[in-house]
Structures are given as C-alpha cells and as structure tokens.
Write a protein that holds these residues in place. Structure first.
Motif, PDB file in Angstrom:
ATOM      1  N   UNK A 148       0.391  -1.391   0.147  1.00 38.06           N
ATOM      2  CA  UNK A 148      -0.064  -0.243  -0.020  1.00 38.06           C
ATOM      3  C   UNK A 148       0.546   1.409   0.511  1.00 38.06           C
ATOM      4  N   UNK A 149       1.779   1.726   1.510  1.00 36.65           N
ATOM      5  CA  UNK A 149       3.334   2.661   0.473  1.00 36.65           C
ATOM      6  C   UNK A 149       3.511   2.584  -0.377  1.00 36.65           C
ATOM      7  N   UNK A 150       3.740   1.728  -1.335  1.00 33.33           N
ATOM      8  CA  UNK A 150       4.625   1.533  -2.219  1.00 33.33           C
ATOM      9  C   UNK A 150       3.726   2.510  -3.184  1.00 33.33           C
ATOM     10  N   UNK A 151       2.543   1.920  -3.110  1.00 28.89           N
ATOM     11  CA  UNK A 151       1.081   2.287  -3.852  1.00 28.89           C
ATOM     12  C   UNK A 151       0.861   3.937  -3.991  1.00 28.89           C
ATOM     13  N   UNK A 152       0.911   3.829  -2.654  1.00 25.33           N
ATOM     14  CA  UNK A 152       0.388   5.426  -2.766  1.00 25.33           C
ATOM     15  C   UNK A 152       1.909   5.816  -2.983  1.00 25.33           C
ATOM     16  N   UNK A 153       2.432   5.701  -2.879  1.00 25.64           N
ATOM     17  CA  UNK A 153       3.703   6.908  -3.033  1.00 25.64           C
ATOM     18  C   UNK A 153       4.461   6.958  -3.989  1.00 25.64           C
ATOM     19  N   UNK A 154       3.465   6.147  -5.373  1.00 21.34           N
ATOM     20  CA  UNK A 154       3.608   6.509  -6.834  1.00 21.34           C
ATOM     21  C   UNK A 154       2.410   7.407  -7.642  1.00 21.34           C
ATOM     22  N   UNK A 155       1.862   8.399  -6.750  1.00 19.77           N
ATOM     23  CA  UNK A 155       0.868   9.327  -6.903  1.00 19.77           C
ATOM     24  C   UNK A 155       0.988   9.966  -6.036  1.00 19.77           C
ATOM     25  N   UNK A 156       1.510  11.526  -7.262  1.00 19.71           N
ATOM     26  CA  UNK A 156       1.664  12.637  -7.669  1.00 19.71           C
ATOM     27  C   UNK A 156       1.279  13.530  -6.191  1.00 19.71           C
ATOM     28  N   UNK A 157       0.250  12.900  -6.554  1.00 15.32           N
ATOM     29  CA  UNK A 157      -0.960  14.351  -4.714  1.00 15.32           C
ATOM     30  C   UNK A 157      -0.225  13.510  -4.195  1.00 15.32           C
ATOM     31  N   UNK A 158       0.061  12.898  -4.097  1.00 14.99           N
ATOM     32  CA  UNK A 158       0.416  11.946  -1.980  1.00 14.99           C
ATOM     33  C   UNK A 158       1.574  11.897  -1.640  1.00 14.99           C
ATOM     34  N   UNK A 159       1.576  12.331  -0.098  1.00 15.60           N
ATOM     35  CA  UNK A 159       2.358  12.078   1.073  1.00 15.60           C
ATOM     36  C   UNK A 159       3.150  10.910   1.184  1.00 15.60           C
ATOM     37  N   UNK A 160       3.608  10.033   1.842  1.00 14.22           N
ATOM     38  CA  UNK A 160       3.184   8.860   2.583  1.00 14.22           C
ATOM     39  C   UNK A 160       4.100   9.113   3.500  1.00 14.22           C
ATOM     40  N   UNK A 161       3.443   8.475   4.936  1.00 13.32           N
ATOM     41  CA  UNK A 161       3.969   8.396   5.922  1.00 13.32           C
ATOM     42  C   UNK A 161       3.837   7.141   7.011  1.00 13.32           C
ATOM     43  N   UNK A 162       5.260   5.922   6.023  1.00 10.31           N
ATOM     44  CA  UNK A 162       4.076   4.802   7.400  1.00 10.31           C
ATOM     45  C   UNK A 162       4.811   4.958   8.652  1.00 10.31           C
ATOM     46  N   UNK A 163       3.506   4.174   9.633  1.00  9.92           N
ATOM     47  CA  UNK A 163       3.924   3.984  10.735  1.00  9.92           C
ATOM     48  C   UNK A 163       5.101   2.949  11.177  1.00  9.92           C
ATOM     49  N   UNK A 164       5.947   3.526  12.042  1.00  9.08           N
ATOM     50  CA  UNK A 164       7.066   2.593  12.720  1.00  9.08           C
ATOM     51  C   UNK A 164       6.439   1.454  13.189  1.00  9.08           C
ATOM     52  N   UNK A 165       5.819   1.582  14.332  1.00 10.96           N
ATOM     53  CA  UNK A 165       5.512   0.875  15.229  1.00 10.96           C
ATOM     54  C   UNK A 165       3.498  -0.076  14.838  1.00 10.96           C
ATOM     55  N   UNK A 166       3.156   0.437  13.978  1.00 12.13           N
ATOM     56  CA  UNK A 166       1.576   0.501  13.793  1.00 12.13           C
ATOM     57  C   UNK A 166       1.500  -0.345  12.119  1.00 12.13           C
ATOM     58  N   UNK A 167       0.293  -1.058  11.923  1.00 10.12           N
ATOM     59  CA  UNK A 167       0.083  -1.635  10.914  1.00 10.12           C
ATOM     60  C   UNK A 167      -1.240  -0.346  10.220  1.00 10.12           C
TER      61      UNK A 167
END
Length: 81
Positions: free
Chosen positions: A18-37
């Motif tokens: 999901x993080x990879x898919x979202x990061x490929x969208x120009x209008x999106x900035x992605x910040x995955x949590x380190x300790x949560x899903x």
C-alpha cells in the motif's frame, strides 16, 4: 487548494504494498508508522474536482482496507483574486 490528511489502513500483510502504491501518486505524501499497521497519507490537489477524482482513485487500491479522513481544509488558489 484542498489539503487533506488520512489514516490509511492496509489489509493484513499489505502495508508495504500500500505504501508503495500510494507513493507513486503525485498528489500523495506517504508516512508509514514504524510500530503500527497504519500509514499517514497527506494529499494536495489544485481543485475540489481533482480532490474528488483522487479520492475515487484511492478507494480502488486493492491493498487498502480503510481510508479515514483526519483533517482537511481548502486554501484559496493563488491564481484567483
């Protein structure tokens, strides 16, 4: 200019996908949590129509289980007087 932040909840075992898919969208900035899903997602679009199209696109991502809006606001475009 709509700017929104979401909590994006992936299906089990699909956080990285999901993080990879979202990061490929120009209008999106992605910040995955380190300790949560969960992923913090910030979107920025130029118009309300573009924002609606982006939301519809996000909702079709197979690895996305739930998209929860946390905050959203609309700032005037610098091109409008």
């Amino acid at each position: 200019m709509p700017i929104k932040s979401y909590l994006a909840h992936p299906h089990i075992g699909k956080k990285n996908e999901l993080a990879e898919t979202l990061s490929k969208i120009d209008q999106c900035e992605v910040m995955p949590a380190e300790n949560k899903n969960v992923i913090v997602l910030v979107t920025e679009t130029d118009t309300d129509q573009e924002d609606e199209q982006l939301k519809e696109k996000l909702e079709t991502i197979p690895s996305l289980k739930l998209l929860a809006l946390v905050s959203g606001f609309n700032t005037p475009s610098p091109n409008k007087n």
